[in-house]
Design a protein around this motif. Structure first.
Motif, PDB file in Angstrom:
ATOM      1  N   ALA A 188      32.550  38.525  46.036  1.00  0.00           N
ATOM      2  CA  ALA A 188      33.510  37.437  45.949  1.00  0.00           C
ATOM      3  C   ALA A 188      34.369  37.632  44.702  1.00  0.00           C
ATOM      4  N   PRO A 189      35.553  37.041  44.675  1.00  0.00           N
ATOM      5  CA  PRO A 189      36.425  37.182  43.493  1.00  0.00           C
ATOM      6  C   PRO A 189      35.719  36.730  42.224  1.00  0.00           C
ATOM      7  N   GLY A 190      35.736  37.604  41.218  1.00  0.00           N
ATOM      8  CA  GLY A 190      35.140  37.263  39.936  1.00  0.00           C
ATOM      9  C   GLY A 190      33.628  37.333  39.894  1.00  0.00           C
ATOM     10  N   LYS A 191      33.016  37.815  40.961  1.00  0.00           N
ATOM     11  CA  LYS A 191      31.553  37.892  41.005  1.00  0.00           C
ATOM     12  C   LYS A 191      31.093  39.318  41.247  1.00  0.00           C
ATOM     13  N   GLN A 192      29.819  39.531  40.974  1.00  0.00           N
ATOM     14  CA  GLN A 192      29.249  40.854  41.212  1.00  0.00           C
ATOM     15  C   GLN A 192      28.982  41.068  42.692  1.00  0.00           C
ATOM     16  N   ARG A 193      28.951  42.321  43.067  1.00  0.00           N
ATOM     17  CA  ARG A 193      28.599  42.666  44.439  1.00  0.00           C
ATOM     18  C   ARG A 193      27.130  42.298  44.670  1.00  0.00           C
ATOM     19  N   GLU A 194      26.845  41.698  45.818  1.00  0.00           N
ATOM     20  CA  GLU A 194      25.493  41.270  46.115  1.00  0.00           C
ATOM     21  C   GLU A 194      25.078  41.730  47.510  1.00  0.00           C
ATOM     22  N   LEU A 195      23.776  41.897  47.651  1.00  0.00           N
ATOM     23  CA  LEU A 195      23.231  42.297  48.943  1.00  0.00           C
ATOM     24  C   LEU A 195      23.325  41.143  49.931  1.00  0.00           C
ATOM     25  N   VAL A 196      23.809  41.459  51.115  1.00  0.00           N
ATOM     26  CA  VAL A 196      23.818  40.486  52.203  1.00  0.00           C
ATOM     27  C   VAL A 196      22.627  40.720  53.118  1.00  0.00           C
ATOM     28  N   ALA A 197      22.490  41.969  53.576  1.00  0.00           N
ATOM     29  CA  ALA A 197      21.390  42.300  54.488  1.00  0.00           C
ATOM     30  C   ALA A 197      21.193  43.805  54.511  1.00  0.00           C
ATOM     31  N   ARG A 198      19.971  44.198  54.799  1.00  0.00           N
ATOM     32  CA  ARG A 198      19.620  45.618  54.886  1.00  0.00           C
ATOM     33  C   ARG A 198      18.777  45.840  56.124  1.00  0.00           C
TER      34      ARG A 198
END
Length: 116
Positions: free
Chosen positions: A39-49
């Motif tokens: 998201a804008p201004g946020k770190q990349r995060e795991l959604v699903a694996r």
């Protein structure tokens, strides 16, 4: 290895989208696949694996709204997103983890925008 995402777009809150990621240049079935988002201004995060056995795990509290799946015959991984919320807005990236050389590969990202 190339990863090409598709399926992003603009949707109203409560709506659904299905993202696809087509892989080439690798033996798809042996690898682990994942979706991340930023998201804008946020770190990349795991959604699903989803790993090569089909076992899945989800980031945060996304399980129940999001479903990851893979079709090894089509070299494609999917992310079904239901009951979307404005906070799901971001760029969604496909990730492939090659279990032989342990390298990570990324797609170019696809924008998902959820309006309230």
């Amino acid at each position: 290895v190339q990863l090409v995402e598709s399926g992003g777009g603009l949707v109203q809150a409560g709506g659904s989208l299905r993202l696809s990621c087509a892989a080439s240049g690798t033996i798809f079935s042996r690898n682990h696949l994942a979706w991340y988002r930023q998201a804008p201004g946020k770190q990349r995060e795991l959604v699903a694996r989803i790993i090569n056995t089909g076992l899945t795990n989800y980031g945060g509290s996304l399980k129940g709204r999001f479903t990851i799946s893979r079709d090894n015959a089509k070299n494609t991984v999917y992310l079904q997103m239901n009951s979307l919320k404005p906070e799901d807005t971001g760029v969604y990236y496909c990730n492939l983890h090659d279990i032989l050389d342990t390298r990570e590969y990324w797609g170019q990202g696809t924008q998902v925008t959820v309006s309230s």
